[in-house]
Motif scaffolding. Structure first.
Motif, PDB file in Angstrom:
ATOM      1  N   UNK A 293       0.844  -1.199   0.000  1.00  0.00           N
ATOM      2  CA  UNK A 293       0.000   0.000   0.000  1.00  0.00           C
ATOM      3  C   UNK A 293       0.873   1.240   0.000  1.00  0.00           C
ATOM      4  N   UNK A 294       0.558   2.173  -0.896  1.00  0.00           N
ATOM      5  CA  UNK A 294       1.369   3.386  -1.006  1.00  0.00           C
ATOM      6  C   UNK A 294       1.004   4.419   0.037  1.00  0.00           C
ATOM      7  N   UNK A 295      -0.257   4.412   0.459  1.00  0.00           N
ATOM      8  CA  UNK A 295      -0.699   5.427   1.416  1.00  0.00           C
ATOM      9  C   UNK A 295      -0.916   4.809   2.787  1.00  0.00           C
ATOM     10  N   UNK A 296      -0.782   5.638   3.812  1.00  0.00           N
ATOM     11  CA  UNK A 296      -1.046   5.188   5.172  1.00  0.00           C
ATOM     12  C   UNK A 296      -2.528   4.915   5.349  1.00  0.00           C
ATOM     13  N   UNK A 297      -2.839   3.822   6.072  1.00  0.00           N
ATOM     14  CA  UNK A 297      -4.237   3.476   6.312  1.00  0.00           C
ATOM     15  C   UNK A 297      -4.855   4.407   7.358  1.00  0.00           C
ATOM     16  N   UNK A 298      -6.134   4.700   7.179  1.00  0.00           N
ATOM     17  CA  UNK A 298      -6.880   5.479   8.173  1.00  0.00           C
ATOM     18  C   UNK A 298      -8.253   4.850   8.344  1.00  0.00           C
ATOM     19  N   UNK A 299      -8.739   4.882   9.596  1.00  0.00           N
ATOM     20  CA  UNK A 299     -10.095   4.406   9.912  1.00  0.00           C
ATOM     21  C   UNK A 299     -10.625   5.292  11.022  1.00  0.00           C
ATOM     22  N   UNK A 300     -11.380   6.313  10.657  1.00  0.00           N
ATOM     23  CA  UNK A 300     -11.929   7.214  11.657  1.00  0.00           C
ATOM     24  C   UNK A 300     -10.824   7.919  12.433  1.00  0.00           C
ATOM     25  N   UNK A 301     -10.784   7.721  13.769  1.00  0.00           N
ATOM     26  CA  UNK A 301      -9.768   8.397  14.596  1.00  0.00           C
ATOM     27  C   UNK A 301      -8.440   7.644  14.612  1.00  0.00           C
ATOM     28  N   UNK A 302      -8.395   6.499  13.927  1.00  0.00           N
ATOM     29  CA  UNK A 302      -7.173   5.703  13.906  1.00  0.00           C
ATOM     30  C   UNK A 302      -6.436   5.911  12.578  1.00  0.00           C
ATOM     31  N   UNK A 303      -5.132   6.072  12.657  1.00  0.00           N
ATOM     32  CA  UNK A 303      -4.313   6.083  11.452  1.00  0.00           C
ATOM     33  C   UNK A 303      -3.043   5.304  11.733  1.00  0.00           C
ATOM     34  N   UNK A 304      -2.509   4.738  10.671  1.00  0.00           N
ATOM     35  CA  UNK A 304      -1.309   3.918  10.809  1.00  0.00           C
ATOM     36  C   UNK A 304      -0.173   4.625  10.095  1.00  0.00           C
ATOM     37  N   UNK A 305       0.870   4.970  10.818  1.00  0.00           N
ATOM     38  CA  UNK A 305       2.036   5.648  10.256  1.00  0.00           C
ATOM     39  C   UNK A 305       3.017   4.570   9.801  1.00  0.00           C
TER      40      UNK A 305
END
Lengths: 117, 116
Positions: free
Chosen positions: A55-67
């Protein structure tokens, strides 16, 4: 060697502030997936967010994001605007060899997050 | 239906008893897992079934016997357990990424087992 390392046994954060939970991983496989789970005191393991190795972009789910920093092999979880209900144990996990169908999910030792009112 | 269910929620058994833990999912997932989790530790993988066949057995003692009657059900049969087997037993399921499925692994609420 440890496949998943979480170096923070415990973390405290003020309500409404952001917090970063650290996770580093070790794999030689080019195809892998990284996960974060939340486990409250009830015991249920709640899936929060997923990042694939391609995956090229960081994942996000609502208030959660993965750096996701692939070169550094790190996959830190960022929780924004912390809430009292975020107090729980958080586990980082990895599946590797996904193209061969291997199905193990390796867990780190976890970080206990406490949100302070 | 996007959940994994487990029964019972709690189980207390003696060392000579025979009991079973049950797990069910209706998400069409083709991989199902049993994990054991001791207090303050991460989950440890016990067994994986892939397309209803046992694909991983992590050197688990024979007093634990898994069974996958069909693609939606997973059982864990318990016999002659020891007090140190007391733990939270988690069931999980996932799609098959090789066939293009998503990679998430979803867990049930767990069974808290106490062996007296």
């Amino acid at each position: 060697a440890q496949k998943i390392t979480q170096t923070q046994p415990g973390m405290f954060v003020q309500e409404k502030e952001a917090v970063t939970l650290d996770c580093t991983y070790d794999t030689s496989d080019p195809s892998y997936g990284l996960f974060w789970y939340k486990q409250p005191s009830s015991g249920e393991m709640i899936f929060l967010i997923y990042q694939g190795s391609y995956d090229q972009q960081n994942a996000t789910e609502g208030r959660y994001s993965l750096n996701f920093q692939k070169a550094r092999k790190s996959a830190n979880l960022v929780i924004s605007a912390s809430q009292l209900g975020d107090s729980a144990m958080y586990f980082c996990a990895m599946r590797e060899n996904l193209q061969t169908g291997a199905n193990n999910l390796f867990f780190g030792t976890g970080t206990r997050l406490t949100v302070i009112p | 239906d996007t959940e994994v269910t487990q029964t019972p929620k709690h189980l207390v058994m003696g060392m000579t008893n025979k009991k079973s833990l049950k797990c069910e999912q209706h998400m069409g997932h083709r991989a199902m897992y049993w994990y054991k989790q001791k207090a303050k530790k991460p989950p440890e993988l016990m067994f994986v079934y892939s397309y209803e066949k046992l694909s991983i057995n992590e050197s688990v003692p024979s007093r634990f016997s898994p069974e996958c009657p069909n693609s939606s059900l997973l059982n864990l049969h318990l016999h002659a357990l020891q007090p140190e087997d007391s733990a939270l037993y988690l069931c999980a399921s996932s799609q098959d990424p090789v066939s293009g499925g998503a990679w998430g692994v979803f867990f049930g609420p767990g069974t808290r087992l106490t062996v007296l």
